[in-house]
Design a protein around this motif. Structure first.
Motif, PDB file in Angstrom:
ATOM      1  N   LEU A  37       0.826  -1.205   0.000  1.00 57.38           N
ATOM      2  CA  LEU A  37       0.000   0.000   0.000  1.00 57.38           C
ATOM      3  C   LEU A  37       0.862   1.257   0.000  1.00 57.38           C
ATOM      4  O   LEU A  37       0.593   2.210  -0.743  1.00 57.38           O
ATOM      5  CB  LEU A  37      -0.939  -0.001   1.209  1.00 57.38           C
ATOM      6  N   LEU A  38       1.910   1.272   0.806  1.00 59.29           N
ATOM      7  CA  LEU A  38       2.805   2.420   0.840  1.00 59.29           C
ATOM      8  C   LEU A  38       3.483   2.624  -0.509  1.00 59.29           C
ATOM      9  O   LEU A  38       3.616   3.755  -0.982  1.00 59.29           O
ATOM     10  CB  LEU A  38       3.851   2.257   1.935  1.00 59.29           C
ATOM     11  N   ALA A  39       3.884   1.555  -1.158  1.00 58.35           N
ATOM     12  CA  ALA A  39       4.513   1.662  -2.471  1.00 58.35           C
ATOM     13  C   ALA A  39       3.540   2.242  -3.495  1.00 58.35           C
ATOM     14  O   ALA A  39       3.914   3.098  -4.300  1.00 58.35           O
ATOM     15  CB  ALA A  39       5.024   0.298  -2.924  1.00 58.35           C
ATOM     16  N   VAL A  40       2.301   1.810  -3.464  1.00 62.88           N
ATOM     17  CA  VAL A  40       1.296   2.331  -4.391  1.00 62.88           C
ATOM     18  C   VAL A  40       1.049   3.813  -4.133  1.00 62.88           C
ATOM     19  O   VAL A  40       0.945   4.617  -5.075  1.00 62.88           O
ATOM     20  CB  VAL A  40      -0.015   1.523  -4.282  1.00 62.88           C
ATOM     21  N   ILE A  41       0.982   4.205  -2.876  1.00 66.21           N
ATOM     22  CA  ILE A  41       0.779   5.610  -2.530  1.00 66.21           C
ATOM     23  C   ILE A  41       1.961   6.449  -3.003  1.00 66.21           C
ATOM     24  O   ILE A  41       1.790   7.555  -3.536  1.00 66.21           O
ATOM     25  CB  ILE A  41       0.553   5.769  -1.014  1.00 66.21           C
ATOM     26  N   MET A  42       3.178   5.943  -2.829  1.00 69.86           N
ATOM     27  CA  MET A  42       4.361   6.677  -3.276  1.00 69.86           C
ATOM     28  C   MET A  42       4.360   6.851  -4.794  1.00 69.86           C
ATOM     29  O   MET A  42       4.648   7.949  -5.308  1.00 69.86           O
ATOM     30  CB  MET A  42       5.630   5.951  -2.817  1.00 69.86           C
ATOM     31  N   LEU A  43       4.032   5.793  -5.531  1.00 69.98           N
ATOM     32  CA  LEU A  43       4.002   5.880  -6.989  1.00 69.98           C
ATOM     33  C   LEU A  43       2.879   6.796  -7.461  1.00 69.98           C
ATOM     34  O   LEU A  43       3.048   7.549  -8.440  1.00 69.98           O
ATOM     35  CB  LEU A  43       3.864   4.489  -7.594  1.00 69.98           C
ATOM     36  N   ALA A  44       1.744   6.782  -6.784  1.00 73.74           N
ATOM     37  CA  ALA A  44       0.649   7.681  -7.145  1.00 73.74           C
ATOM     38  C   ALA A  44       1.035   9.135  -6.893  1.00 73.74           C
ATOM     39  O   ALA A  44       0.688  10.026  -7.687  1.00 73.74           O
ATOM     40  CB  ALA A  44      -0.600   7.320  -6.353  1.00 73.74           C
ATOM     41  N   ASN A  45       1.762   9.387  -5.837  1.00 70.82           N
ATOM     42  CA  ASN A  45       2.212  10.743  -5.530  1.00 70.82           C
ATOM     43  C   ASN A  45       3.166  11.252  -6.612  1.00 70.82           C
ATOM     44  O   ASN A  45       3.055  12.400  -7.055  1.00 70.82           O
ATOM     45  CB  ASN A  45       2.879  10.776  -4.159  1.00 70.82           C
ATOM     46  N   VAL A  46       4.082  10.421  -7.041  1.00 74.04           N
ATOM     47  CA  VAL A  46       4.990  10.818  -8.120  1.00 74.04           C
ATOM     48  C   VAL A  46       4.206  11.067  -9.405  1.00 74.04           C
ATOM     49  O   VAL A  46       4.468  12.030 -10.127  1.00 74.04           O
ATOM     50  CB  VAL A  46       6.093   9.752  -8.328  1.00 74.04           C
ATOM     51  N   ALA A  47       3.223  10.216  -9.675  1.00 69.54           N
ATOM     52  CA  ALA A  47       2.408  10.398 -10.882  1.00 69.54           C
ATOM     53  C   ALA A  47       1.625  11.703 -10.824  1.00 69.54           C
ATOM     54  O   ALA A  47       1.503  12.402 -11.839  1.00 69.54           O
ATOM     55  CB  ALA A  47       1.460   9.217 -11.055  1.00 69.54           C
ATOM     56  N   LEU A  48       1.107  12.057  -9.667  1.00 68.62           N
ATOM     57  CA  LEU A  48       0.370  13.309  -9.539  1.00 68.62           C
ATOM     58  C   LEU A  48       1.243  14.518  -9.855  1.00 68.62           C
ATOM     59  O   LEU A  48       0.772  15.516 -10.387  1.00 68.62           O
ATOM     60  CB  LEU A  48      -0.207  13.450  -8.126  1.00 68.62           C
ATOM     61  N   TRP A  49       2.516  14.441  -9.510  1.00 66.19           N
ATOM     62  CA  TRP A  49       3.419  15.563  -9.741  1.00 66.19           C
ATOM     63  C   TRP A  49       3.964  15.606 -11.167  1.00 66.19           C
ATOM     64  O   TRP A  49       4.337  16.666 -11.657  1.00 66.19           O
ATOM     65  CB  TRP A  49       4.592  15.503  -8.769  1.00 66.19           C
ATOM     66  N   THR A  50       4.037  14.474 -11.835  1.00 68.92           N
ATOM     67  CA  THR A  50       4.738  14.436 -13.124  1.00 68.92           C
ATOM     68  C   THR A  50       3.836  14.270 -14.337  1.00 68.92           C
ATOM     69  O   THR A  50       4.247  14.633 -15.440  1.00 68.92           O
ATOM     70  CB  THR A  50       5.765  13.298 -13.131  1.00 68.92           C
ATOM     71  N   VAL A  51       2.637  13.727 -14.192  1.00 67.58           N
ATOM     72  CA  VAL A  51       1.764  13.512 -15.341  1.00 67.58           C
ATOM     73  C   VAL A  51       1.110  14.842 -15.719  1.00 67.58           C
ATOM     74  O   VAL A  51       0.513  15.513 -14.866  1.00 67.58           O
ATOM     75  CB  VAL A  51       0.692  12.445 -15.020  1.00 67.58           C
ATOM     76  N   PRO A  52       1.218  15.238 -16.988  1.00 72.43           N
ATOM     77  CA  PRO A  52       0.635  16.520 -17.395  1.00 72.43           C
ATOM     78  C   PRO A  52      -0.895  16.479 -17.427  1.00 72.43           C
ATOM     79  O   PRO A  52      -1.503  15.428 -17.625  1.00 72.43           O
ATOM     80  CB  PRO A  52       1.199  16.747 -18.799  1.00 72.43           C
ATOM     81  N   ASP A  53      -1.490  17.651 -17.246  1.00 70.11           N
ATOM     82  CA  ASP A  53      -2.945  17.750 -17.318  1.00 70.11           C
ATOM     83  C   ASP A  53      -3.379  17.952 -18.768  1.00 70.11           C
ATOM     84  O   ASP A  53      -2.583  17.813 -19.692  1.00 70.11           O
ATOM     85  CB  ASP A  53      -3.444  18.888 -16.420  1.00 70.11           C
ATOM     86  N   ASN A  55      -3.951  20.547 -20.370  1.00 71.47           N
ATOM     87  CA  ASN A  55      -3.275  21.678 -21.005  1.00 71.47           C
ATOM     88  C   ASN A  55      -1.817  21.355 -21.348  1.00 71.47           C
ATOM     89  O   ASN A  55      -1.137  22.164 -21.966  1.00 71.47           O
ATOM     90  CB  ASN A  55      -3.330  22.912 -20.113  1.00 71.47           C
ATOM     91  N   GLY A  56      -1.324  20.230 -20.893  1.00 73.70           N
ATOM     92  CA  GLY A  56       0.038  19.814 -21.201  1.00 73.70           C
ATOM     93  C   GLY A  56       1.079  20.258 -20.203  1.00 73.70           C
ATOM     94  O   GLY A  56       2.270  20.113 -20.444  1.00 73.70           O
ATOM     95  N   ALA A  57       0.658  20.804 -19.071  1.00 73.64           N
ATOM     96  CA  ALA A  57       1.611  21.267 -18.058  1.00 73.64           C
ATOM     97  C   ALA A  57       1.503  20.384 -16.817  1.00 73.64           C
ATOM     98  O   ALA A  57       0.422  20.167 -16.286  1.00 73.64           O
ATOM     99  CB  ALA A  57       1.328  22.712 -17.685  1.00 73.64           C
ATOM    100  N   ALA A  58       2.635  19.883 -16.382  1.00 73.41           N
ATOM    101  CA  ALA A  58       2.666  19.072 -15.165  1.00 73.41           C
ATOM    102  C   ALA A  58       2.783  19.992 -13.951  1.00 73.41           C
ATOM    103  O   ALA A  58       3.351  21.083 -14.037  1.00 73.41           O
ATOM    104  CB  ALA A  58       3.856  18.123 -15.203  1.00 73.41           C
ATOM    105  N   PRO A  59       2.239  19.584 -12.800  1.00 74.08           N
ATOM    106  CA  PRO A  59       2.363  20.408 -11.591  1.00 74.08           C
ATOM    107  C   PRO A  59       3.816  20.691 -11.221  1.00 74.08           C
ATOM    108  O   PRO A  59       4.122  21.757 -10.690  1.00 74.08           O
ATOM    109  CB  PRO A  59       1.680  19.571 -10.507  1.00 74.08           C
ATOM    110  N   MET A  60       4.717  19.768 -11.542  1.00 70.27           N
ATOM    111  CA  MET A  60       6.127  19.986 -11.237  1.00 70.27           C
ATOM    112  C   MET A  60       6.666  21.160 -12.033  1.00 70.27           C
ATOM    113  O   MET A  60       7.517  21.916 -11.547  1.00 70.27           O
ATOM    114  CB  MET A  60       6.932  18.723 -11.549  1.00 70.27           C
ATOM    115  N   ASP A  61       6.182  21.346 -13.259  1.00 71.79           N
ATOM    116  CA  ASP A  61       6.646  22.448 -14.086  1.00 71.79           C
ATOM    117  C   ASP A  61       6.158  23.795 -13.559  1.00 71.79           C
ATOM    118  O   ASP A  61       6.822  24.810 -13.779  1.00 71.79           O
ATOM    119  CB  ASP A  61       6.164  22.281 -15.529  1.00 71.79           C
TER     120      ASP A  61
END
Length: 68
Positions: A37-53, A55-61
């Motif tokens: 569960l912790l691994a899935v949460i960690m991977l989901a957190n990274v995906a939330l920051w790096t996957v673009p919306d 409009n094509g802009a990722a939150p990390m950008d």
């Protein structure tokens, strides 16, 4: 920021590997599920920051980087 994401992803894969190893040894099942569960949460957190919306802009950008 890329280094942090890399470490988090590596840690998530290490947790999944540890959970699989513990499960194969027929150890404590509760810890296996918690590690997975912790691994899935960690991977989901990274995906939330790096996957673009849409409009094509990722939150990390859009995150502000403090000057050093």
């Amino acid at each position: 920021m890329d280094v942090i994401f890399s470490v988090v992803v590596l840690a998530a894969f290490a947790l999944l590997g540890g959970a699989w190893f513990q499960w194969r040894r027929e150890g404590a099942v509760k810890q296996v599920w918690l590690m997975a569960l912790l691994a899935v949460i960690m991977l989901a957190n990274v995906a939330l920051w790096t996957v673009p919306d849409k409009n094509g802009a990722a939150p990390m950008d859009r995150a502000e980087v403090s000057p050093e």
